[in-house]
Design a protein around this motif. Structure first.
Motif, short mmCIF file in Angstrom:
data_model
loop_
_atom_site.label_atom_id
_atom_site.label_comp_id
_atom_site.label_asym_id
_atom_site.label_seq_id
_atom_site.Cartn_x
_atom_site.Cartn_y
_atom_site.Cartn_z
N ALA A 137 0.83 -1.20 0.00
CA ALA A 137 0.00 0.00 0.00
C ALA A 137 0.86 1.26 0.00
O ALA A 137 0.56 2.24 -0.69
CB ALA A 137 -0.93 -0.01 1.22
N ILE A 138 1.95 1.22 0.75
CA ILE A 138 2.85 2.38 0.78
C ILE A 138 3.51 2.58 -0.58
O ILE A 138 3.64 3.71 -1.07
CB ILE A 138 3.90 2.20 1.89
CG1 ILE A 138 3.21 2.24 3.26
CG2 ILE A 138 4.99 3.27 1.80
CD1 ILE A 138 4.13 2.01 4.42
N GLY A 139 3.93 1.48 -1.20
CA GLY A 139 4.52 1.60 -2.53
C GLY A 139 3.55 2.17 -3.55
O GLY A 139 3.90 3.04 -4.35
N LEU A 140 2.31 1.70 -3.52
CA LEU A 140 1.30 2.20 -4.45
C LEU A 140 0.94 3.66 -4.15
O LEU A 140 0.67 4.44 -5.07
CB LEU A 140 0.04 1.32 -4.37
CG LEU A 140 0.20 -0.10 -4.91
CD1 LEU A 140 -1.06 -0.91 -4.64
CD2 LEU A 140 0.50 -0.08 -6.41
N PHE A 141 0.95 4.02 -2.88
CA PHE A 141 0.63 5.41 -2.53
C PHE A 141 1.73 6.35 -3.00
O PHE A 141 1.45 7.47 -3.46
CB PHE A 141 0.43 5.53 -1.02
CG PHE A 141 -0.07 6.88 -0.60
CD1 PHE A 141 -1.34 7.31 -0.96
CD2 PHE A 141 0.72 7.73 0.15
CE1 PHE A 141 -1.82 8.56 -0.58
CE2 PHE A 141 0.26 8.97 0.54
CZ PHE A 141 -1.01 9.39 0.17
N GLY A 181 3.03 10.02 -9.51
CA GLY A 181 2.53 9.81 -10.86
C GLY A 181 1.45 10.79 -11.25
O GLY A 181 1.49 11.98 -10.87
N ASN A 182 0.47 10.28 -11.97
CA ASN A 182 -0.62 11.13 -12.45
C ASN A 182 -1.78 11.22 -11.47
O ASN A 182 -2.85 11.72 -11.82
CB ASN A 182 -1.13 10.59 -13.79
CG ASN A 182 -0.06 10.62 -14.86
OD1 ASN A 182 0.77 11.54 -14.89
ND2 ASN A 182 -0.06 9.62 -15.73
N ARG A 183 -1.57 10.70 -10.26
CA ARG A 183 -2.60 10.71 -9.21
C ARG A 183 -3.90 10.08 -9.71
O ARG A 183 -4.98 10.67 -9.62
CB ARG A 183 -2.85 12.13 -8.71
CG ARG A 183 -1.62 12.72 -8.04
CD ARG A 183 -1.90 14.00 -7.33
NE ARG A 183 -0.70 14.46 -6.65
CZ ARG A 183 -0.62 14.70 -5.34
NH1 ARG A 183 -1.67 14.50 -4.58
NH2 ARG A 183 0.50 15.13 -4.80
N GLU A 184 -3.76 8.86 -10.22
CA GLU A 184 -4.93 8.13 -10.68
C GLU A 184 -5.73 7.65 -9.47
O GLU A 184 -5.20 6.95 -8.60
CB GLU A 184 -4.50 6.94 -11.53
CG GLU A 184 -3.74 7.34 -12.79
CD GLU A 184 -3.31 6.13 -13.59
OE1 GLU A 184 -3.73 5.01 -13.21
OE2 GLU A 184 -2.57 6.30 -14.56
N PRO A 185 -7.02 7.98 -9.41
CA PRO A 185 -7.82 7.59 -8.24
C PRO A 185 -7.91 6.08 -8.05
O PRO A 185 -8.09 5.61 -6.93
CB PRO A 185 -9.20 8.20 -8.56
CG PRO A 185 -8.93 9.29 -9.54
CD PRO A 185 -7.76 8.82 -10.36
N GLY A 186 -7.80 5.33 -9.14
CA GLY A 186 -7.90 3.88 -9.02
C GLY A 186 -6.82 3.27 -8.14
O GLY A 186 -7.02 2.20 -7.57
N LEU A 187 -5.67 3.94 -8.02
CA LEU A 187 -4.60 3.42 -7.18
C LEU A 187 -4.97 3.47 -5.70
O LEU A 187 -4.43 2.70 -4.90
CB LEU A 187 -3.31 4.21 -7.41
CG LEU A 187 -2.59 3.99 -8.74
CD1 LEU A 187 -1.44 4.96 -8.88
CD2 LEU A 187 -2.09 2.55 -8.83
N VAL A 235 -4.81 0.69 -2.10
CA VAL A 235 -4.15 1.32 -0.94
C VAL A 235 -5.09 1.30 0.26
O VAL A 235 -4.68 0.93 1.38
CB VAL A 235 -3.74 2.77 -1.28
CG1 VAL A 235 -3.29 3.50 -0.02
CG2 VAL A 235 -2.62 2.78 -2.31
N PHE A 236 -6.34 1.66 0.04
CA PHE A 236 -7.32 1.69 1.14
C PHE A 236 -7.59 0.28 1.66
O PHE A 236 -7.66 0.06 2.88
CB PHE A 236 -8.62 2.34 0.65
CG PHE A 236 -9.71 2.33 1.68
CD1 PHE A 236 -9.71 3.23 2.73
CD2 PHE A 236 -10.75 1.41 1.59
CE1 PHE A 236 -10.72 3.22 3.68
CE2 PHE A 236 -11.76 1.39 2.54
CZ PHE A 236 -11.74 2.29 3.59
N ILE A 237 -7.74 -0.68 0.76
CA ILE A 237 -8.06 -2.05 1.18
C ILE A 237 -6.91 -2.64 2.00
O ILE A 237 -7.12 -3.19 3.10
CB ILE A 237 -8.36 -2.93 -0.05
CG1 ILE A 237 -9.65 -2.46 -0.73
CG2 ILE A 237 -8.48 -4.40 0.37
CD1 ILE A 237 -9.95 -3.19 -2.03
N LEU A 238 -5.69 -2.54 1.49
CA LEU A 238 -4.54 -3.12 2.18
C LEU A 238 -4.29 -2.42 3.52
O LEU A 238 -3.97 -3.08 4.52
CB LEU A 238 -3.30 -3.02 1.30
CG LEU A 238 -3.31 -3.88 0.04
CD1 LEU A 238 -2.12 -3.55 -0.85
CD2 LEU A 238 -3.29 -5.36 0.40
N THR A 239 -4.44 -1.10 3.53
CA THR A 239 -4.23 -0.37 4.78
C THR A 239 -5.27 -0.74 5.82
O THR A 239 -4.96 -0.92 7.00
CB THR A 239 -4.26 1.15 4.52
OG1 THR A 239 -3.26 1.49 3.55
CG2 THR A 239 -3.99 1.92 5.79
#
Length: 219
Positions: free
Chosen positions: A148-152, A158-164, A168-172
């Motif tokens: 989650a930290i890596g994806l955040f 990056g382009n701040r894609e909301p899908g990422l 992040v929310f699920i894993l956190t």
């Protein structure tokens, strides 16, 4: 000049020979010299990669990956041989992250590099914390948070894609939930001893209490 260098070289060889013979005969321990030498060799090789990068700047940023890895591994080995590997071994996990971070910083700053950097550094930090405080049974959910930290980090750089933010929310959430459960379990395990000690103290206080204290307090 040639004669002087001959004497210097000969003296150095004699000194090393005496040290080796003395160490084998048990007069004093010189094994620490050899234990510290090979980590320094690894660090020296890393400097060669750094030198290769600096001579080819701004090209050759890929050389920073092995440079960072070898430098971190060499420092970890040096600390491990000097003190103990018990505390410094997470440095081996962090080593690839250091190399990738150097590539990201001095290269083309590709956001995708931040994913493994975040995962590896988080994992190394969790291992270090768990080793120092002997808290493996509590902090292990942090490994779930590492991706989650890596994806955040990828989201921020990056382009701040909301899908990422979804993984992040699920894993956190999973990590925090498990962390809370096991923290409560550790607290409950500790609380039963505290409660038992309090009951023992209360019982002893009751036994040792003078019989006339209650009557005296009643007047």
């Amino acid at each position: 000049m040639r004669n002087r260098s001959k004497y210097v070289t000969g003296a150095i060889l004699v000194i090393f020979g005496i040290l080796i013979i003395s160490g084998n005969l048990g007069f004093f321990d010189i094994s620490w010299i050899f234990r510290l030498t090979w980590p320094m060799i690894v660090i020296g090789i890393s400097f060669l990669f750094f030198l290769g990068y600096f001579t080819r700047r701004p090209y050759g940023a890929g050389l920073l990956v092995p440079a960072g890895i070898l430098l971190t591994v060499g420092i970890t080995l040096l600390l491990g041989e000097t003190f103990s590997y018990e505390w410094v071994w997470p440095g081996f996990i962090a080593a690839p992250a250091v190399g990738l971070w150097l590539l990201y910083t001095f290269g083309d700053r590709a956001p995708g590099l931040l994913v493994p950097i975040g995962i590896l550094l988080t994992t190394a930090g969790i291992c270090l914390f768990a080793t120092v405080f002997n808290a493996w049974d509590i902090v292990w959910p942090g490994f779930i948070m590492a991706p989650a930290i890596g994806l955040f980090l990828l989201y921020l750089a990056g382009n701040r894609e909301p899908g990422l933010l979804i993984p992040v929310f699920i894993l956190t959430s999973i990590s925090v939930l498990l962390f809370s459960i096991f923290c409560l379990g550790r607290f409950a395990w500790t609380f039963k001893y505290i409660a038992g000690g309090a009951l023992v103290f209360a019982g002893l206080a009751t036994i040792l209490k003078k019989p006339g204290d209650s009557n005296h307090n009643g007047y």
